[in-house]
Structure formats: structure tokens, C-alpha cells
Scaffold this active site. Structure first.
Site, PDB file in Angstrom:
ATOM      1  N   SER A 567       0.848  -1.186   0.000  1.00 26.74           N
ATOM      2  CA  SER A 567       0.000   0.000   0.000  1.00 26.74           C
ATOM      3  C   SER A 567       0.892   1.248   0.000  1.00 26.74           C
ATOM      4  O   SER A 567       1.699   1.427  -0.918  1.00 26.74           O
ATOM      5  CB  SER A 567      -0.947  -0.032   1.191  1.00 26.74           C
ATOM      6  OG  SER A 567      -1.920   0.982   1.105  1.00 26.74           O
ATOM      7  N   HIS A 682      -7.892  -4.868  -1.150  1.00 25.84           N
ATOM      8  CA  HIS A 682      -6.630  -4.233  -0.765  1.00 25.84           C
ATOM      9  C   HIS A 682      -5.768  -5.150   0.093  1.00 25.84           C
ATOM     10  O   HIS A 682      -4.556  -4.950   0.192  1.00 25.84           O
ATOM     11  CB  HIS A 682      -6.909  -2.926  -0.029  1.00 25.84           C
ATOM     12  CG  HIS A 682      -5.702  -2.061   0.114  1.00 25.84           C
ATOM     13  ND1 HIS A 682      -4.893  -1.714  -0.951  1.00 25.84           N
ATOM     14  CD2 HIS A 682      -5.145  -1.470   1.207  1.00 25.84           C
ATOM     15  CE1 HIS A 682      -3.905  -0.962  -0.524  1.00 25.84           C
ATOM     16  NE2 HIS A 682      -4.023  -0.794   0.777  1.00 25.84           N
TER      17      HIS A 682
END
Length: 707
Positions: A567, A682
Site C-alpha cells: 500500500s 486491498h
């Protein structure tokens, strides 16, 4: 970072005053305003051509690493540990019962279940299965991924289930009856969206969702929050509050204090800026007189807890305050009644905590490691804090409390100590703990130790880091070393049991490094704020400084050093490896941001401009171009053979970042591996089988490059 190689843009800026040629001016313009991106088609998440690109790259990557002789053993180790029969079910407490979401070979999507405290302490707890997600998915022909449940109080007989298709942040919200273990016929149902929904009472919800055109912010979150009455269509919900389109989101929620409900709504102006309203007994919305960057926590004994993120009225950033609810209507004058609950120091900051009926349990970071403190409030204004001893020089944390009793749950762990789960009563004057479960050892740690060091960043700041390594390690620079980091959003990187990775890496001689870069929360708000926006480059200097320090100390060398992150940590790795490719042999770039000139136009990206700045601002654009990995890729540079990993279903950080970066590397003839999981969101993975493949590919790559 001890040296910062100037980019072409920076060099051009430095030379501009003494060089006025038209060709030079054109070069500068082309760098600050890049030509049309030839890989925009890879931003079409489900586009046929983009998916074919991912499929083709996946086939090459999987074939290559599965042919590596190490893959079979690595995959077997992961499989054995991930599906181990003696895994400890992590639990939360609600209404005196323990809840757990569980996945295994038979339940790949998972089951939601509960048990009693007494049963949980036995070797084989008796579980009451509430929801079988595999069965529901099969019946409904959906790939549901569990995203949690919110309970209706005080009866605890209904929940709002949040279910995601493939692991996306977007969820479907459905009302579920815990007594009948079934979805409620004609109950509350909210179609797929990045929804926030919570109970007001048994017949009313607070809902922020996609209400139609113009109802979402530029960040992709609900702009309008409404109250929705049972028995009426969702379209009949009444507007409670509206944010601006350029704000981040709007939402409303219920907090409980001594079993009584209190209502709030909030407009998040940006990632670190909020306006908060408290709804008094008459239903009037009272603006809470707090600095916009201060964060509200919970309610306790009639007080609203507020944490300062910047210095205010003589109090330091990181201070936790209690403001009486009944004083809020006084506006700014309410601060005369504010009471300090926790005051930070240079090394001690509050990380979190939980409430019980009579006490607050704070989790306090002390030089990155955490301890607990019990807080007792004596009206009208006496706050007493006492330390609670658990574990030894590691991570002790309260993670759940029962605010209708004094019971709370806590854990202790460190790199080499499996997680222990405890229960305690805050009303116990001796603060004794009952061990509920002790996780099994997953690797031989007898030959391992943990060390701590500090590197000096380019601006002189000391950056700490942890190293897990063999006790008898020869400092000859020959050891495969993985350096992991994040450095953003005030998220602290703290020790946790290495588990399966300890088996496949540390036990076999690999060195593991956990960094405490600026941008995290390890040393409070200012540690984070030091690298925001135009100062973002400093976190990459921090990362390089640690790499150079590891090499100087003899742990490793550029031939044996890898960096990894996901991320924002994927951005960290991408920026670091394009800045100093000479330092690394490998780099794992997970679910990353990489095109920092377009991040704010992709999915939730606009919500992160408080962190990275606005690329449409000319000055910020120049600052971003100093490090943006996608733009910094150069055909003349020599990069390590990086491994980029993402998920098609990631609706938070757009998979286009990873795809475009890989495409440009291939265009420039750089070696690169790419893997895109078709599910997972994610998190990258939606079930254990996907996690096993993901981790096995990554670990095989690391050993292949670093041996």
C-alpha cells in the site's frame, strides 16, 4: 539517506537561473508536464485488454517460481502452518460471549461462530456456528468475503452484516437475526457501495451510501448521511447531514456510555480534518469545539475523549483529553472544563485502548514497545493512571473490552514469542490476568535474537529499527536480509510474532528488519507530520539510511538486501528502489501507489491529499516528481529484478498503479515479475489458499534473488 541524487527536474531547477536556452526550457517543461500516459488503458480495472495483460504476466510469474526447487518446500511450510489444527482462534467479546471468524480447508470463505468464555479455555471449544459463508456463497452464486458485523444494542439479537464481493472495500449490508441464524425477511438491505451504516435503534439506521448522482465525494465515499426507518424504502431515508463534494466523507454513529446511547455525526473534511456534532437530548446537533485535526475517541463516564494531533492551548500533540458532554454547548468555553487524561513525552504516546464499565485501559507506546495503563475517573475531575504489567519488553495490548462489565481481553507478543491471549477484570486491584490461549510455536527461535539500532537520516534525524537474526551471525555482509517498512498515515510498525515467515525465513538464516520510519505513529503525531506533502521525500531518505546502516554494520550487502512494503509501503519501496537501485538486489512492491501524478484521480486517492499533497498544484507537482516511482523510471538505470503484486478487486489503491509500473519497466527493458490476484481487495487475498500462493511466490522470489 546520506546522499540524495538529484533528479533531472531538481537539477534543472538548480541550473535554471544560469541557463536560458530554448532547448533547456523545453526539457524542463516536458518533465513538469509529462506527455500523455501511453498506459492509461491499464487503469480500466475490468477491461479485457488490461485483464489479458495481468493474466499473461501471472502465467509467466507462476510458471517461473513454481519451477524453482525451493517453491515446493516453501509452499508446504506455509500450508502446514496456515492450516494447522492448533491455530488459536482470535476472538472478540460481545455481551459476555466470544465471537470468531474462522477459515480452514473445509471453510475457505469462512464461518462466523461464537462460544462461551469457559468453553474457549478448553482444548476443544464448542463452537456455535452462526453463519457459513461458503454455504451462503454457493446458494447465492456469489464470492462473498467477510467484512464484519455490527450488533444492535441492548438486545444483541440482530446484526448488520457487511459482505464484500471478492474482497473489495465496497460492501453489501444485510440485516441478520442471531436467534434464527438467518437473514431478516424484508429487513434492512443496502446495495453494494462504500457504505457506512450503523444502528441508531432497532428500527432506525444511520446510513451513508451511494444515493445516486452527486451523492459521493471525489474520494469515492458517501457525501450524504441519512436516517432510515424500518419498513420504508431506502429512497425515503431523511437527510441528516451533507458534506461538500471535495470533502472526504460524511457519517453518523451511536456511542454508548454506561449502556446509554449517544448520537454523533461527523464530516471528514480530509484525512486528518473533521467536524464533529453531538446530538443532545432534544435532538439538536451541537458542534464539538475541537481543533479540526483533533480526533474523537470514545465516551467514558459522561466525557468525550479527544486526542490532539497538534499543540493546542499549551498542550502537546498526542495529549488525550476528557471534555464533559454537558459542556459542549458552551462552545469554546467548554475547554475550561477539559481534563488531561494522558500527556505524551518524547518517547511515550498513546496508541489505543478499550473501555470497561468502570475503567479505561490505555495502550501506551514507550519507545515503540507497548504497555497497558488502567485509568480510573473520580468525578468531577480526578484521573488516575496505573501501569499494568504483562509480558516482557514486547507488545502488550488491550484489544477489546466489555463496557457492561469490567472484563477486557488482552494479548502479548514479540518477534519470537507466539501471541498469548488473556482475560482480566479492570476492577481487580492486583491486575491479574487469566491465560485463555497460547499460540503454538511455528519456528525454532532458540538460535535467534532481536537487536535494535538507529540510523542517521540525511537531515540528522535518528531513525530506529529492529533486526531479527541468528545469535552467532558473522558480520561479513553475506546474509539475505529483508527490510520491511511503511512510513505513513501515522501507522506504527511494531513487533509481532513472525509465525510462518519465521519458519521460511528467519529459521533458515534470513535476517528480518522492521523499520520505524517517519510518517508512522511510533513517536506521536509530529513523527508523522515531519514527512507530509512537500517533505515526503524524507521518508525515502530514512529508508535508504537504514539500508546503508545495515550494510555498514555488516548484516548484509547490496547483493543480499531486499526491501518490501504494501500500500503506502508499496510506494515506499517503489520510491526507494528508483532512487537508489544500487543498494538492492530485490524489492517486493505490494498493492502499491506508484503513479503519484494521478493517484488523486483513482478510486480513494483524493482522500490522501493531506498525506501526499495535490499533484495539480504546480509546487506540489515539483515535490512529487522528486520521488514518484512511475515517472522516475529511467531506461538508462539498472534496477534490481523487482516483484510487483496487487489485486484486481482492490478498490482502494487502484491496480492500475502496479500494472502501469510493470508495463513501463518492460518497455524500458528492465527485469520485473508481476502477479495480480483476481480477488482479495486491498488485502491482496480473499482466503487462505490465495494467501498461501501469494506468500509462497514472494518468499521463493526473495530466496532466489538473495542467496
Amino acid at each position: 539517506m546520506k546522499s540524495f541524487p538529484a533528479s533531472k527536474l531538481l537539477l534543472a531547477a538548480l541550473l535554471l537561473a544560469g541557463c536560458k536556452s530554448s532547448s533547456f526550457q523545453k526539457e524542463l517543461k516536458s518533465m513538469s508536464q509529462p506527455e500523455q500516459d501511453p498506459y492509461l488503458w491499464l487503469e480500466e480495472v475490468e477491461g479485457e485488454k488490461a485483464l489479458d495483460f495481468a493474466k499473461s504476466e501471472n502465467e509467466v510469474t507462476i510458471k517461473h517460481f513454481k519451477s524453482n526447487p525451493d517453491f515446493k518446500n516453501i509452499e508446504a511450510d506455509y500450508r502446514k502452518i496456515f492450516f494447522a489444527k492448533d491455530r488459536v482462534p482470535a476472538v472478540t467479546m460481545t455481551n459476555g460471549e466470544l465471537y470468531n471468524f474462522w477459515q480452514d480447508e473445509k471453510n475457505l470463505r469462512g464461518v462466523w461462530r461464537k462460544t462461551s468464555v469457559a468453553s474457549y479455555q478448553t482444548a476443544n471449544p464448542k463452537w456455535d456456528v452462526i453463519l457459513d459463508l461458503d454455504a451462503v456463497s454457493k446458494t447465492e452464486n456469489e464470492n462473498w468475503v467477510w467484512k464484519g458485523a455490527s450488533f444492535l444494542r441492548p438486545g444483541y439479537d440482530r446484526v448488520l452484516l457487511h459482505l464484500s464481493r471478492g474482497g473489495k472495500d465496497a460492501v453489501v449490508v444485510r440485516e441478520f437475526d442471531l436467534k434464527t441464524k438467518s437473514f431478516v425477511t424484508d429487513g434492512f438491505f443496502i446495495p453494494e457501495s462504500k457504505t457506512n451504516a450503523s444502528w441508531k435503534d432497532q428500527d432506525t439506521l444511520f446510513v451513508g451510501t451511494d444515493w445516486g448522482p452527486g451523492s459521493m465525494t471525489t474520494s469515492g465515499y458517501p457525501r450524504i448521511v441519512k436516517t432510515w426507518k424500518r419498513g420504508t424504502p431506502l429512497t425515503a431515508a431523511e437527510t441528516l447531514a451533507e458534506a461538500n463534494t471535495t470533502d472526504m466523507s460524511a457519517y453518523a454513529y451511536t456511542l454508548y456510555d454506561e449502556s446509554k446511547p449517544f448520537y454523533f455525526h461527523q464530516i471528514r473534511k480530509g484525512f486528518y480534518s473533521t467536524k464533529l456534532w453531538y446530538h443532545d437530548k432534544s435532538g439538536k446537533a451541537v458542534l464539538v469545539p475541537k481543533p479540526d485535526d483533533a480526533e474523537s475517541w470514545n465516551l467514558f463516564k459522561g466525557n468525550l475523549m479527544i486526542e490532539l494531533r497538534s499543540d493546542y492551548k499549551g498542550m502537546k500533540a498526542g495529549t488525550l483529553l476528557a471534555i464533559p458532554l454537558n459542556s459542549l454547548e458552551l462552545g469554546e468555553k467548554a475547554w475550561s472544563q477539559a481534563q488531561v487524561v494522558f500527556a505524551p513525552t518524547d518517547k511515550r504516546f498513546i496508541e489505543g485502548g478499550c473501555n470497561t464499565k468502570s475503567h479505561m485501559i490505555m495502550v501506551v507506546s514507550n519507545n515503540v514497545l507497548t504497555q497497558m495503563e488502567k485509568v480510573t475517573f473520580t468525578p468531577p475531575n480526578i484521573w488516575k493512571s496505573e501501569p499494568i504489567a504483562l509480558g516482557n519488553n514486547g507488545m502488550a495490548s488491550c484489544y477489546d473490552g466489555d463496557d457492561e462489565s469490567d472484563i477486557y481481553l488482552a494479548t502479548y507478543t514479540d518477534f519470537l514469542t507466539p501471541t498469548s491471549y488473556y482475560m482480566a477484570s479492570a476492577s481487580d486491584p492486583k491486575n491479574k490476568f487469566t491465560l485463555l490461549k497460547q499460540a503454538s510455536k511455528r519456528f525454532d527461535s532458540s538460535s535467534l535474537t532481536t537487536s535494535r539500532f538507529e540510523a542517521t537520516s540525511k537531515d540528522g534525524t535518528k531513525i530506529p529499527y529492529f533486526v531479527v537474526h541468528k545469535k552467532d551471525l558473522k558480520m561479513d555482509g553475506s546474509h539475505p536480509t529483508l527490510q520491511y517498512g511503511y512510513g505513513g498515515f501515522q501507522q506504527s510498525m511494531t513487533p509481532s510474532y513472525l509465525g510462518a515467515f519465521g519458519k521460511v525465513w528467519a529459521e533458515k538464516g534470513g535476517v528480518y528488519v522492521l523499520t520505524n520510519l517517519r510518517g508512522g505513529g511510533e513517536f506521536g503525531p509530529k513523527w508523522h507530520q515531519a514527512v507530509l506533502k512537500e517533505n515526503r521525500y524524507k521518508v525515502y531518505e530514512d529508508n535508504v539510511a537504514i539500508s546503508e546502516d545495515l550494510i555498514a554494520r555488516g548484516f548484509t550487502s547490496p547483493e543480499h538486501l531486499a526491501i518490501s512494503g504494501g500500500s503506502n509501503g508499496g510506494l515506499l519501496v517503489g520510491a526507494t528502489v528508483t532512487l537508489r537501485p544500487d543498494l538492492y538486489k530485490a524489492a517486493v512492491i505490494g498493492v502499491p501507489l506508484l503513479d503519484m501524478l494521478r493517484y488523486h484521480k483513482l478510486l480513494a486517492g483524493a482522500s490522501w491529499m493531506d498525506e501526499y499533497g495535490n499533484p495539480d498544484d504546480p509546487e506540489m507537482r515539483k515535490a512529487i516528481l522528486k520521488y514518484s516511482p512511475y515517472q522516475k523510471l529511467s531506461p538508462t538505470a539498472k534496477y534490481p529484478e523487482v516483484f510487483v503484486m496487487t489485486s484486481t478487486k482492490d478498490d482502494r489503491v487502484h491496480p492500475g498503479h502496479a500494472r502501469k509500473f510493470v508495463a513501463r519497466m518492460k518497455e524500458q527493458k528492465h527485469p520485473v515479475y508481476y502477479y495480480e490476484n483476481t480477488e482479495g481487495g486491498h488485502a491482496g487475498n480473499a482466503n487462505i489458499e490465495q494467501s498461501i500462493l501469494w506468500e509462497s511466490l514472494k518468499t521463493t522470489y526473495l530466496w532466489e534473488k538473495l542467496k
